[in-house]
Structure formats: C-alpha cells, structure tokens
Enzyme design. Structure first.
Site, PDB file in Angstrom:
ATOM      1  N   ASP A  23      -3.267   2.634  -5.996  1.00 38.45           N
ATOM      2  CA  ASP A  23      -2.152   2.749  -5.039  1.00 38.45           C
ATOM      3  C   ASP A  23      -1.959   1.545  -4.126  1.00 38.45           C
ATOM      4  OD1 ASP A  23      -4.369   3.067  -3.462  1.00 38.45           O
ATOM      5  OD2 ASP A  23      -3.484   4.630  -2.215  1.00 38.45           O
ATOM      6  N   GLU A  24      -2.574   0.421  -4.462  1.00 39.45           N
ATOM      7  CA  GLU A  24      -2.350  -0.746  -3.619  1.00 39.45           C
ATOM      8  C   GLU A  24      -2.425  -2.018  -4.459  1.00 39.45           C
ATOM      9  OE1 GLU A  24      -5.607  -2.008  -1.004  1.00 39.45           O
ATOM     10  OE2 GLU A  24      -6.741  -0.306  -1.773  1.00 39.45           O
ATOM     11  N   ASP A  80       0.855  -1.186   0.000  1.00 37.97           N
ATOM     12  CA  ASP A  80       0.000   0.000   0.000  1.00 37.97           C
ATOM     13  C   ASP A  80       0.895   1.243   0.000  1.00 37.97           C
ATOM     14  OD1 ASP A  80      -2.163   1.660   0.193  1.00 37.97           O
ATOM     15  OD2 ASP A  80      -3.089   0.582   1.864  1.00 37.97           O
TER      16      ASP A  80
END
Length: 427
Positions: A113-114, A18
């Site tokens: 974003d992860e 993350d």
DNA sequence: TCTGGGGTCCTAGGACCC
DNA sequence: TCTGGGGTCCTAGGACCC
C-alpha cells in the site's frame, strides 16, 4: 532558505505515496455497508491474531494495527470484524502501481500500500510538485476509488515522514533546504526505524525531538549505538542514511529470505499435527523458491511455545535446494533435535535463505533423480496454477492434517520404521 | 489485552583459517 | 607449554516495518 553552490548536485524530488486505510478501504469497495462504520480487518473478535487495519471510526476507540483482535473487541464492541483478503489487496496494489507508472518510470512499491517515486527532473512534464501530486491523487481516485496521501521531499526519508504528516488524504511538500527545520520539532519516534525500544533509550538520554538528536555529534551517536547510531545521525538531518533507504528508487533487489509460519488456533503438542504443518510450510517455501528460481543454502525452523518463548534453529546445506522433501527433511531434523517432546507449541515456521540463483551447478552436481523431481514439481506447480491449490498434493494425505492420511506414517515420525519422505521414490 | 505473517537489518559469539 | 590479530562463515536473537 539555504543557498546552493553551482557544483552541488541538483536535489532529488522523491514522492512517497501512501494509501489511506488501505485494507479497510478495499473492503469497503466490496461491501459499501462498511462505509463510515468502525471496521477492524484481520480476523474475528474471538480469534488469535492481531488487527491488520482499523477504520478511522474504529481508531477513535483506541483500536490500531498490531493490537490483538480480542483487545480491539473489548475497546470497541460494536466494531465490525472482517477477515483479510490478501488477493484483493494484491489486485488493488497492482492498480495503484499502474497509476503511479503514468507519473514516473522510477516506481518502487515499498509494500502493498505504499510506494516511492523518483520525480527528479519531471517538472517540465508534470509541473510543480504539489500540482503534480494533486493530479496524481485525482487519477488514483478515479482509477481505484481509493484515497492516498503524498509526501514530497529530497530524500526517501523526508518523503516518508511528510506523507505521514499529510494523512489522511493530503499532500505535503518539504522544500529543498528546509529538511532540518521540518524534522526538528517532530518526536524521535516519527523517524522510520526508531521504534519503542530505541525511543525509550533516547528519552532516557533526554532526547525527545529530532532537533535534540540533530544537535548531537555523529561520533557520540556512533559510539553509543554503533552503525545504527551513525545512520540515525544522518536521518535526523533528513538523509537516507544506511540500510535499505540508501538504495536508489526503483532499484530492484533480490529477496534475502523466503518464509512461511503458522500459529495454531490452539497450542498443540501432537507430533503428527506438528509435522504435517511443517510439511505444508516446507511445500509453500519450496514452491516460492521455484517460482523465483532461487536455491537456498540455509534452512531455518522457528518454534514458539505456549509461553511465547521462541527459538530458531538453522542448518546450512552443502548443496542449495528448492525442493519440498529436502527442505522438509532438514526442518524435521531440527524440529526433533530441539522440540521439548510433548510440550504445547503455539507457532511453527520455515525459512529459506542464502540464495544462489540458476540451476546449472545443480544439474551437473546432483543425481539424475533430483532433476526428475524438479521436473515433477514444476509440473505440479503448473497444475496448481491451473486448477487450484487442491488439485494435486505431492505429499498426499498431508494436506489438511492427518485425519485424511492414506499412507502409513507418511511424514516419517522417528522410531516407527519410517522412511524419509521423497528420497528414492520416483515422482 | 495476550500477543499474525512476511520481511529487512544489525549484533555478537564461536569456529576456523592464515 | 599458556597464547596475537584479522577475516569470514555460521548461527541465534532481537528491533523494526507494513
């Protein structure tokens, strides 16, 4: 530590990676002066909208994502407000993906974003999980200049929860067999999928911690909360129970829906403005259908009034479509059948769903003209790719609203002798 | 305080069919 | 001529996530 009998399957090793304050960190790369300052990404202080991301300095003032921008401005007047740059985030997301690909072939971006990585069986190559996480973190930093946090566990759920606990800029490994012990003291709201509403319900039952939840019988939870309750029981033990979490990491899944929506800067009851917006949204949805080679059977209009009351109205077609004018025609009908004429609208949305892929049946069943339209639209998409979005407008005069319109009544207001958009026209 | 935009999954009622 | 039960499709709404 629990012991494993010889015929138990080897536990999986899942990483959840993350990125830390991703949007803010990317903006800092483009403007280093932002570093260390209270920064709010998502729009300007006086705009309608919510916070997409807040820097750690801004979070100290109570600013967090999903908070209205105007609220954030009151809590933290000195904050720097920055518009979001989705292209930049996609660019960096691709870099992140590249780095992760060096560590496992089974990478799944869960959002911009992860990501989840299935690292099962890579110990010989990469070493023990924490050592591997350390290397991953270092490579991420040198390739992207961005920090990430890494959670490691035997399920997606455990990996996800442990990365949250590792933030910021850390790594956390939950040993196989220790899942229940790790989760037990955590708040029920820490379980992905348990939001405000579910949390309140659980609290009212006297359930505060995941451990309290794990002590309940599966049956009782199922009786109270249905399918969801059963999944919840599994989650309280660290299992990837139910829904999306149950998919294998890296398993590609076709999208179920494609949608675009728009909130007006100020509520408007101007029919022409509303229709030109619906046209634009229809074009955007159609375009993405074509890119994905999807044909949608169901089209949905979303309508939000000034007081935030929101309705959705859907219609399913005989023949699935991916064409601008067919989509627009349906949502236009739905709009006029449901809009309280003249009343101010806050938001409009267009969604396509129930996809069928491939065009063979369309070619056979649809008139030649439709094929021509498709060719023309594909050509237009191509030109837009090459020369930019403004290079061509099939709905001439509609882009940017009615001020620039050239045709008489091009979106077909009812009762003005209009003809349907598209339709018979040769492209 | 005044609430974005893009998604997923679940529930529930009514239509329709056997 | 007062009424079953299951399956599936469609639609609407809501919780939740990033």
């Amino acid at each position: 530590m629990m012991t494993r009998s010889p015929d138990d399957p080897i536990p999986r090793t899942i990483f959840h990676v993350d990125m830390d304050a991703f949007f803010v960190s990317v903006e800092e790369l483009f403007d280093p002066a932002l570093k260390g300052k209270p920064v709010v990404v998502g729009g300007q202080r006086d705009e309608r909208g919510v916070v997409s991301a807040a820097s750690y300095a801004a979070r100290k003032f109570g600013v967090h994502s999903a908070m209205p921008l105007r609220t954030a401005a009151k809590l933290c007047p000195q904050a720097i407000f920055v518009n979001g740059h989705p292209e930049r985030y996609r660019e960096y997301s691709a870099k992140v993906h590249d780095v992760l690909g060096h560590f496992s072939p089974l990478v799944e971006m869960a959002s911009v974003d992860e990501a989840y990585l299935d690292m099962t069986g890579t110990e010989r190559l990469h070493g023990r999980p924490l050592r591997c996480a350390h290397r991953l973190h270092a490579e991420m930093k040198s390739a992207t200049q961005l920090n990430c946090s890494i959670g490691i566990g035997t399920s997606r759920l455990i990996a996800k929860v442990s990365s949250a606990k590792a933030k910021p800029n850390g790594a956390l490994w939950v040993l196989p067999g220790e899942e229940a012990k790790f989760l037990s003291p955590l708040a029920v709201g820490d379980i992905p999928g348990v939001g405000k509403v579910m949390e309140q319900k659980l609290h009212s039952m006297g359930i505060q911690k995941v451990g309290d939840l794990a002590r309940l019988e599966d049956r009782d939870l199922e009786q109270r909360f249905g399918k969801w309750g059963l999944a919840l029981a599994g989650k309280s033990r660290g299992e990837d129970a139910g829904g999306w979490f149950a998919n294998e990491v890296g398993e590609s899944v076709d999208p179920k829906s494609i949608s675009h929506e728009h909130t007006f800067d100020e509520d408007t009851g101007d029919a022409e403005r509303l229709l030109s917006t619906l046209m634009r949204l229809s074009e955007m949805v159609a375009r993405r259908l074509r890119e994905g080679a999807y044909f949608a059977r169901t089209l949905q209009l979303k309508l939000r009034y000034k007081d935030f009351t929101t309705i959705t109205r859907a219609h399913s077609l005989e023949q699935p479509t991916q064409m601008d004018h067919q989509i627009f025609e349906q949502v236009r009908r739905l709009f006029f059948a449901n809009w309280k004429s003249g009343s101010p609208v806050r938001l409009l949305g267009v969604q396509a769903s129930h996809f069928e892929s491939g065009s063979s049946q369309l070619d056979l069943l649809q008139p030649v003209q439709q094929q021509r339209w498709q060719n023309a639209l594909a050509a237009a998409d191509h030109l837009r790719d090459k020369y930019g979005e403004s290079a061509i407008g099939l709905a001439r005069g509609l882009k940017g609203g009615f001020r620039e319109r050239t045709h008489e009544n091009p979106v077909g207001l009812p009762g003005k002798g209009s003809k349907e958009t598209g339709g018979e026209e040769k492209p």
